[in-house]
Enzyme design. Structure first.
Site, PDB file in Angstrom:
ATOM      1  N   HIS A  45      -0.369  -5.335  21.033  1.00 21.96           N
ATOM      2  CA  HIS A  45      -1.627  -5.684  20.550  1.00 21.96           C
ATOM      3  C   HIS A  45      -2.484  -6.644  21.411  1.00 21.96           C
ATOM      4  CE1 HIS A  45       1.169  -8.978  19.647  1.00 21.96           C
ATOM      5  NE2 HIS A  45       0.483  -9.581  19.389  1.00 21.96           N
TER       6      HIS A  45
ATOM      7  N   CYS B 257     -11.540  10.042  -7.536  1.00 21.57           N
ATOM      8  CA  CYS B 257     -10.941  10.018  -8.740  1.00 21.57           C
ATOM      9  C   CYS B 257     -11.946  10.651  -9.783  1.00 21.57           C
ATOM     10  CB  CYS B 257     -11.010   8.739  -9.390  1.00 21.57           C
ATOM     11  SG  CYS B 257     -12.471   7.549  -9.195  1.00 21.57           S
TER      12      CYS B 257
END
Length: 223
Positions: free
Chosen positions: A138, A222
């Site tokens: 990282h 949805c």
């Protein structure tokens, strides 16, 4: 504040070789010099500069305004909009940028490792401890990247960064990355977007210098 002798010598050498438009000094990031006319990418200038600075224990970052190509990290999280991320990577590559991808585990439920490594042409950063070659990936990835674009940015990753949580590859990278080099594209259900916790977290990120774009309106998963 007075500069220590090492930083003073580094800045003097940068000025001699590149005539920078600006120099900014950060306690955590070291020295950032912005130059014009593509001078950093001039082989002779670059060789002399980095030869002179190679023994200095100071982090020096050169931003070349004469070159539009960037090293861009695309961060992908586990939202339905992740299916668009390979297209984003492809477009960035087409524009001439170098691209690497960093993902959460849930992102790989929506898009595959093979597809991201194929379109980016680079190994995928997806796990803190498996197959990345270094436990400090990282940090090296942060040093490589000019910008980190998180698209999509779910409510979860926004909340993690705002709370200082680093428990996977992408959130750890985000906490290592200077806020001004981070761009987030929030994407989530409209009811989640309007929740006070999400809006509070966004305010925190904006106060730190993290930029956001969107979200746009569209059909929800949805219905």
């Amino acid at each position: 504040a007075e500069l220590d002798p090492v930083r003073e010598a580094v800045i003097k050498r940068i000025v001699e070789l590149t005539e920078p438009d600006s120099i900014t000094i950060h306690d955590d990031m070291g020295i950032i010099a912005t130059v014009g006319r593509g001078m950093v990418h001039n082989p002779g200038t670059a060789a002399r500069l980095f030869s002179a600075l190679s023994k200095a224990s100071v982090n020096v970052r050169m931003i070349d305004q004469g070159s539009s190509e960037m090293n861009i990290i695309v961060g992908i999280t586990g939202g339905i909009a992740a299916y668009k991320s390979p297209q984003l990577v492809r477009l960035l590559k087409k524009a001439g940028h170098e691209v690497r991808c960093a993902v959460t585990g849930h992102a790989l439920e929506f898009v595959t490792r093979v597809s991201l490594e194929t379109v980016s042409g680079a190994p995928l950063y997806h796990d803190l401890f498996e197959g990345n070659g270094s436990a400090t990936e990282h940090i090296s990835l942060k040093d490589w990247g000019d910008m980190l674009i998180v698209a999509p940015a779910t409510a979860n990753i926004i909340g993690k960064v705002a709370s200082g949580i680093a428990d996977d590859a992408l959130s750890t990278l985000l906490l290592a990355m200077p806020p001004e080099r981070v761009l987030m594209a929030p994407a989530m259900n409209s009811q989640m977007w309007s929740h006070p916790a999400v809006q509070r977290n966004l305010e925190t990120l904006h106060a730190w210098g993290i930029r956001t774009i969107g979200p746009a309106e569209g059909e929800l998963a949805c219905g």
